[in-house]
Design an enzyme around this catalytic site. Structure first.
Site, short mmCIF file in Angstrom:
data_model
loop_
_atom_site.label_atom_id
_atom_site.label_comp_id
_atom_site.label_asym_id
_atom_site.label_seq_id
_atom_site.Cartn_x
_atom_site.Cartn_y
_atom_site.Cartn_z
N HIS A 88 -6.61 20.23 27.32
CA HIS A 88 -6.64 21.61 27.82
C HIS A 88 -7.97 22.25 27.44
O HIS A 88 -8.48 22.03 26.34
CB HIS A 88 -5.49 22.43 27.21
N ALA A 117 1.41 0.06 16.12
CA ALA A 117 2.48 0.97 16.54
C ALA A 117 2.12 2.43 16.29
O ALA A 117 1.44 2.76 15.34
CB ALA A 117 3.77 0.62 15.79
N ALA A 135 -1.61 0.91 12.43
CA ALA A 135 -0.48 1.70 12.91
C ALA A 135 -0.63 3.16 12.53
O ALA A 135 -1.08 3.49 11.43
CB ALA A 135 0.82 1.14 12.34
#
Length: 161
Positions: A88, A117, A135
Site C-alpha cells: 500500500h 516454513a 524458517a
C-alpha cells in the site's frame, strides 16, 4: 481466451486439486498430481516440467514456475510461506492510506533455493541461486548467492561452502 483458461485452471485447482491427497500425507496418487499439474499449467504464465504443487496453496494468476519445483528450478518451499508482491502507498499525509493505491514489485526466486516454513517474502525481493532461508524469516531486498539468512528482518547467517 487466456483469462478464461486461467479462471478454469483456478477453479479446477481450488474445487478439486487442492483437496486431493499429496505425497507428504503418505499418499502417492498419480491422479492427484496430474489434476494439480493440469490446473497449474492453465493458471500460470509459465509452468516448467516436473512441477509439484501441494494441497491448499493460495496463488496468483501472475506466477511463473520453473522445472522440478514450486518456483524457480529445484526450489523447496516450506508450508505457510507468504509471497507479498504488493504494498500500500502511504507517502501523502493529506490522503488516507487506504485511498493512496498500491505499488506492485516482482519477487524473483533463483534456482536451488530452500525457503523454510512460515517465511514472508516481500515485494521487490530477489533471492539468488543456492540460498537457504531459515524458517520464519521476513525477507526483503537482495539475498546473495549461496547465503543462509534468517530472522526478522532476515540477515546473513553465513555462506554455504
Amino acid at each position: 481466451m487466456s483469462n478464461i483458461k486461467k479462471i478454469v485452471g483456478y477453479i479446477l485447482y481450488v474445487v478439486v486439486g487442492s483437496h486431493l491427497p499429496h505425497y507428504q500425507l503418505g499418499f502417492n496418487w498419480r491422479i492427484s498430481k496430474n489434476i494439480r499439474k493440469i490446473a497449474t499449467k492453465m493458471l500460470f504464465n509459465h509452468c516448467g516440467k516436473n512441477v509439484d504443487i501441494g494441497r491448499k496453496i493460495k496463488m496468483s494468476f501472475k506466477l511463473s514456475i520453473g522445472n522440478n519445483s514450486g518456483i524457480g528450478d529445484n526450489v523447496m518451499i516450506g508450508p505457510e510461506c507468504m509471497f507479498i508482491a504488493v504494498n500500500h502507498n502511504f507517502g501523502d499525509l493529506n490522503i488516507p492510506m487506504n485511498q493512496q493505491g498500491e505499488t506492485e514489485k516482482e519477487i524473483v526466486i533463483g534456482n536451488n533455493v530452500w525457503i523454510g516454513a512460515r517465511c514472508t517474502i516481500l515485494a521487490g525481493t530477489v533471492i539468488e541461486d543456492g540460498v537457504v532461508i531459515a524458517a520464519g524469516a521476513v525477507v526483503h531486498g537482495i539475498v546473495r548467492k549461496n547465503s543462509i539468512v534468517g530472522g526478522v528482518p532476515a540477515k546473513l547467517i553465513k555462506y554455504r561452502k
